[in-house]
Design an enzyme around this catalytic site. Structure first.
Site, PDB file in Angstrom:
ATOM      1  N   ARG A  55     -84.548  26.434  -1.488  1.00 14.41           N
ATOM      2  CA  ARG A  55     -85.167  27.039  -0.687  1.00 14.41           C
ATOM      3  C   ARG A  55     -84.836  26.026   0.666  1.00 14.41           C
ATOM      4  O   ARG A  55     -85.249  25.179   1.031  1.00 14.41           O
ATOM      5  CB  ARG A  55     -86.413  27.362  -0.679  1.00 14.41           C
ATOM      6  CG  ARG A  55     -86.852  28.608  -0.597  1.00 14.41           C
ATOM      7  CD  ARG A  55     -88.264  29.893  -1.261  1.00 14.41           C
ATOM      8  NE  ARG A  55     -88.002  29.661  -2.434  1.00 14.41           N
ATOM      9  CZ  ARG A  55     -88.774  30.626  -2.527  1.00 14.41           C
ATOM     10  NH1 ARG A  55     -90.416  30.856  -1.707  1.00 14.41           N
ATOM     11  NH2 ARG A  55     -89.073  31.101  -3.733  1.00 14.41           N
ATOM     12  N   SER A 151     -87.585  35.115  -2.407  1.00 10.45           N
ATOM     13  CA  SER A 151     -89.074  35.653  -3.058  1.00 10.45           C
ATOM     14  C   SER A 151     -89.351  36.073  -1.667  1.00 10.45           C
ATOM     15  O   SER A 151     -88.932  37.532  -1.949  1.00 10.45           O
ATOM     16  CB  SER A 151     -89.582  34.737  -3.549  1.00 10.45           C
ATOM     17  OG  SER A 151     -91.236  35.378  -4.286  1.00 10.45           O
ATOM     18  N   ASP A 305     -93.867  42.270  -4.147  1.00 13.35           N
ATOM     19  CA  ASP A 305     -93.266  41.540  -2.942  1.00 13.35           C
ATOM     20  C   ASP A 305     -91.174  41.628  -2.791  1.00 13.35           C
ATOM     21  O   ASP A 305     -90.996  41.825  -4.085  1.00 13.35           O
ATOM     22  CB  ASP A 305     -93.618  39.805  -3.481  1.00 13.35           C
ATOM     23  CG  ASP A 305     -92.723  39.134  -4.774  1.00 13.35           C
ATOM     24  OD1 ASP A 305     -92.543  39.734  -5.973  1.00 13.35           O
ATOM     25  OD2 ASP A 305     -92.946  37.406  -4.746  1.00 13.35           O
ATOM     26  N   ASP A 307     -88.375  40.018  -4.614  1.00 10.76           N
ATOM     27  CA  ASP A 307     -87.921  39.877  -6.112  1.00 10.76           C
ATOM     28  C   ASP A 307     -89.062  40.459  -7.118  1.00 10.76           C
ATOM     29  O   ASP A 307     -88.287  40.060  -8.388  1.00 10.76           O
ATOM     30  CB  ASP A 307     -87.954  38.751  -5.884  1.00 10.76           C
ATOM     31  CG  ASP A 307     -88.723  37.630  -6.102  1.00 10.76           C
ATOM     32  OD1 ASP A 307     -89.713  37.736  -5.641  1.00 10.76           O
ATOM     33  OD2 ASP A 307     -88.641  36.922  -7.132  1.00 10.76           O
ATOM     34  N   ASP A 309     -91.727  39.398  -7.981  1.00  9.73           N
ATOM     35  CA  ASP A 309     -92.569  38.619  -9.360  1.00  9.73           C
ATOM     36  C   ASP A 309     -93.838  38.994  -9.352  1.00  9.73           C
ATOM     37  O   ASP A 309     -94.772  37.768 -10.303  1.00  9.73           O
ATOM     38  CB  ASP A 309     -91.464  37.814  -9.689  1.00  9.73           C
ATOM     39  CG  ASP A 309     -92.007  37.077  -8.622  1.00  9.73           C
ATOM     40  OD1 ASP A 309     -92.021  36.996  -7.425  1.00  9.73           O
ATOM     41  OD2 ASP A 309     -91.650  35.717  -8.886  1.00  9.73           O
ATOM     42  N   ARG A 310     -94.637  39.294  -8.218  1.00 11.71           N
ATOM     43  CA  ARG A 310     -95.866  39.567  -7.494  1.00 11.71           C
ATOM     44  C   ARG A 310     -96.407  40.358  -7.798  1.00 11.71           C
ATOM     45  O   ARG A 310     -95.995  41.105  -7.027  1.00 11.71           O
ATOM     46  CB  ARG A 310     -95.833  38.268  -6.321  1.00 11.71           C
ATOM     47  CG  ARG A 310     -95.182  36.816  -6.435  1.00 11.71           C
ATOM     48  CD  ARG A 310     -95.259  36.437  -4.834  1.00 11.71           C
ATOM     49  NE  ARG A 310     -95.126  34.874  -5.397  1.00 11.71           N
ATOM     50  CZ  ARG A 310     -95.705  33.599  -4.808  1.00 11.71           C
ATOM     51  NH1 ARG A 310     -96.630  33.956  -4.686  1.00 11.71           N
ATOM     52  NH2 ARG A 310     -95.007  32.643  -4.958  1.00 11.71           N
ATOM     53  N   THR A 380    -100.116  23.852 -10.050  1.00 16.45           N
ATOM     54  CA  THR A 380     -99.706  25.203  -9.508  1.00 16.45           C
ATOM     55  C   THR A 380     -98.253  25.307  -9.258  1.00 16.45           C
ATOM     56  O   THR A 380     -97.580  24.516  -9.166  1.00 16.45           O
ATOM     57  CB  THR A 380    -100.397  24.536  -7.580  1.00 16.45           C
ATOM     58  OG1 THR A 380     -99.283  23.366  -7.318  1.00 16.45           O
ATOM     59  CG2 THR A 380    -101.311  24.916  -7.049  1.00 16.45           C
TER      60      THR A 380
END
Length: 600
Positions: A55, A151, A305, A307, A309-310, A380
């Site tokens: 990223r 993301s 969000d 993409d 996924d959140r 995490t």
């Protein structure tokens, strides 16, 4: 001393390898203008391949996201997969992409590399939300998956997320192995923008999207009640890919259509209405959704969000104020709801487990203890939650829920990753039931607090771009200024952590960078240790726990602090007090030039 390659030589090497005229011109212009500072920033160090994949900002240079670095990463990944995954050529890879600038090109170039080695490629040619890639890996029994997305990062960024054959994000040692294979294969084999037109490539969209929603639909437990619900839900896709998938999950759960936030519902790589396309950043990111809800007479706002996924939620209170729930609060409500659904399903005699990341709320542990179910925390990142869920399944557990405080939620076993679309359907179902009973979402949350105890969090971050400053800050936490060497010249094994934060005594410290835990026999922590990332957790005698860590994808020092008490007011008051003392004492923002988070 090792020879340092002149920056002009690195620039010439870039120009030799790069076949994209735009990024070639970027480096050529910097070279012509003798802009050595920018050339050093772009070319001296390579973009690092880690457990988050890649990223970075989209620019020319070895340290950035661009056609060349994507091809190089894919070559290393391809060879590593062929070497380590049985029947990888025949099983193939799954590739997806979001709407960001260059995402389509990066996906095509990725597919081209695998095709050039005779690997079967399944590529979603149109936009998909991130969970479709691990879902595809699972259903197709593919060797790996790649999702091109950054993301919730700013518009200048893009990323490359890798899933292993178990449909989970990669964990060590695969990240190191892939990184080394990339370095061993930097010369481009192929530069194929037309791979999506290759007859050997298969687009699995028509097969897999219906299968995905068939499985998500199994999470629906009250379709008739959902269809009868009069609750209005406003939705924002945050300029991302989520809206078509959000519409489909609402249809599958039987709801009336979502009310879209029109300015933010279509994919737009410029993200024109938000500085940070992250619904977690604050109410500013959801201002337009609140406006749409006010106009529609709706009391609930849902957001994904970019993409998808959140997932997050806001609710309008009787005072007219909008409450944006934290990831921990949403996680608590999901956990309680998932447990209710599990018990009503008649399977309550089975072994049940829930998971969360170690920086998430302790409330899930409390719920698990009271209700007599298994709970664990992990490092995490959903790479750890997903992989641990698979391990627990092998031990006979039904892992019904997992979450991380950064608004990531895993419901059921559809994908062992966070999924903002399945979360949307499940929470809409809970909210519709509550509203039918005359209960607000905030009141439902308060009911859980009264049952399990009040937990208040103070989570945020500081921006810091200088690694030297970050290292200095964490070394001061460990060694009261600088590392202490013993007579051999090595760092002393027992660091000198502070004894108090403000007036509060520190009971234990867990340092997952050094691999040290003062509460364990021999000082050895139970969670995995990573010397490449900073992470220290402090446990105070009053029950407060807080963790400071660096981000794997952003230039941030993040902190997560939680206090539990018999009243919400007392918990919140203590959290604010300890947060202020922690920041002043351990981070020293002004002295270290740290920039506090800026709300969206």
């Amino acid at each position: 001393m090792a020879h340092k390659t002149p920056i002009t030589e690195l620039a010439q090497e870039w120009l030799r390898l790069d076949q994209n005229p735009d990024t070639r011109q970027e480096i050529q212009t910097l070279l012509d203008n003798n802009n050595t500072t920018e050339l050093e920033a772009r070319l001296r160090n390579r973009i690092e391949f880690g457990t988050a994949g890649l990223r970075a900002s989209m620019e020319a240079g070895f340290s950035r996201m661009n056609d060349l670095t994507v091809i190089q990463a894919t070559q290393g990944l391809c060879l590593y997969v062929l070497e380590h995954v049985k029947d990888a050529k025949e099983r193939g890879v799954v590739i997806g992409h979001d709407h960001r600038h260059h995402s389509n090109d990066f996906a095509r170039l990725t597919a081209g590399v695998f095709l050039s080695k005779g690997v079967k490629v399944y590529a979603y040619k149109d936009l998909v939300h991130t969970p479709m890639v691990p879902f595809g890996v699972k259903v197709l029994n593919a060797a790996c998956g790649i999702m091109i997305t950054a993301s919730h990062n700013p518009k200048k960024d893009n990323g490359y997320k890798v899933y292993w054959e178990n449909a989970c994000q990669i964990i060590p040692p695969h990240d190191d192995g892939i990184a080394q294979m990339i370095l061993d294969n930097l010369e481009p084999w192929v530069w194929d923008y037309k791979s999506f037109e290759n007859p050997a490539l298969v687009d699995p969209t028509e097969e897999l999207v219906p299968q995905y929603f068939e499985q998500v639909g199994q999470l629906c437990t009250a379709k008739e009640a959902n269809a009868a619900s009069e609750t209005k839900f406003v939705y924002t896709a945050m300029h991302g890919v989520g809206y078509p998938f959000a519409k489909m999950v609402f249809e599958r759960f039987g709801f009336k259509p979502l009310i879209p936030t029109k300015e933010q519902v279509l994919p737009d790589p410029e993200f024109p209405t938000v500085a940070f396309p992250n619904p977690e950043e604050g109410k500013g990111a959801l201002a337009l959704a609140f406006k749409a809800a006010d106009e529609a007479g709706a009391s609930v706002v849902f957001a994904n969000d970019p993409d998808a996924d959140r997932f997050t939620i806001a609710e309008k209170q009787s005072s007219g104020e909008w409450i944006l729930f934290t990831g921990n609060q949403i996680g608590t409500m999901f956990a309680c709801s998932a447990l209710e659904n599990w018990r009503s399903s008649g399977k309550s005699d089975a072994k049940v487990a829930m998971l969360c990341s170690t920086v998430s709320s302790s409330m899930l542990a409390k719920i698990a203890k009271v209700e007599g179910i298994h709970w664990e925390d992990t490092l995490t990142g959903f790479k750890w939650i997903g992989n641990r869920a698979i391990d627990l399944e092998k031990e006979g557990y039904n892992v019904i829920f997992g979450y991380e405080e950064a608004i990531g939620f895993m419901l059921g076993d559809i994908v062992r990753d966070k999924d903002g679309v399945s979360a949307l359907g499940c929470f809409a179902q809970l909210a519709a039931r509550l509203y039918k009973e005359g209960i607000k979402i905030s009141e439902y949350l308060d009911t859980q607090y009264k049952k399990y105890g009040y937990f208040a969090s103070a989570n945020s971050y500081f921006i810091c771009h200088e690694q030297e400053t970050i290292d200095r800050i964490f070394n001061k936490m460990r060694f009261s200024g600088s590392p202490q060497a013993d007579e051999t010249g090595q760092f002393a094994f027992k660091p000198l952590y502070p004894t108090h934060i403000g007036t509060h005594k520190i009971a234990n410290v867990r340092d997952l960078t050094l691999g040290y835990d003062t509460s364990k026999p021999g000082g050895v922590p139970t969670l995995p240790v990573s010397a490449s990332a900073q992470m220290i957790t402090f446990y105070l005698e009053n029950g407060c726990v807080f963790t400071l860590r660096t981000s794997g994808t952003e230039s941030k020092i993040k902190y997560y602090l939680e206090v539990t008490s018999t009243t919400l007011e007392e918990a919140e008051s203590q959290a604010k007090e300890i947060e202020a003392a922690m920041c002043a004492q351990l981070l020293e923002p002004e002295a270290n030039g740290l920039q506090y988070r800026v709300s969206a």
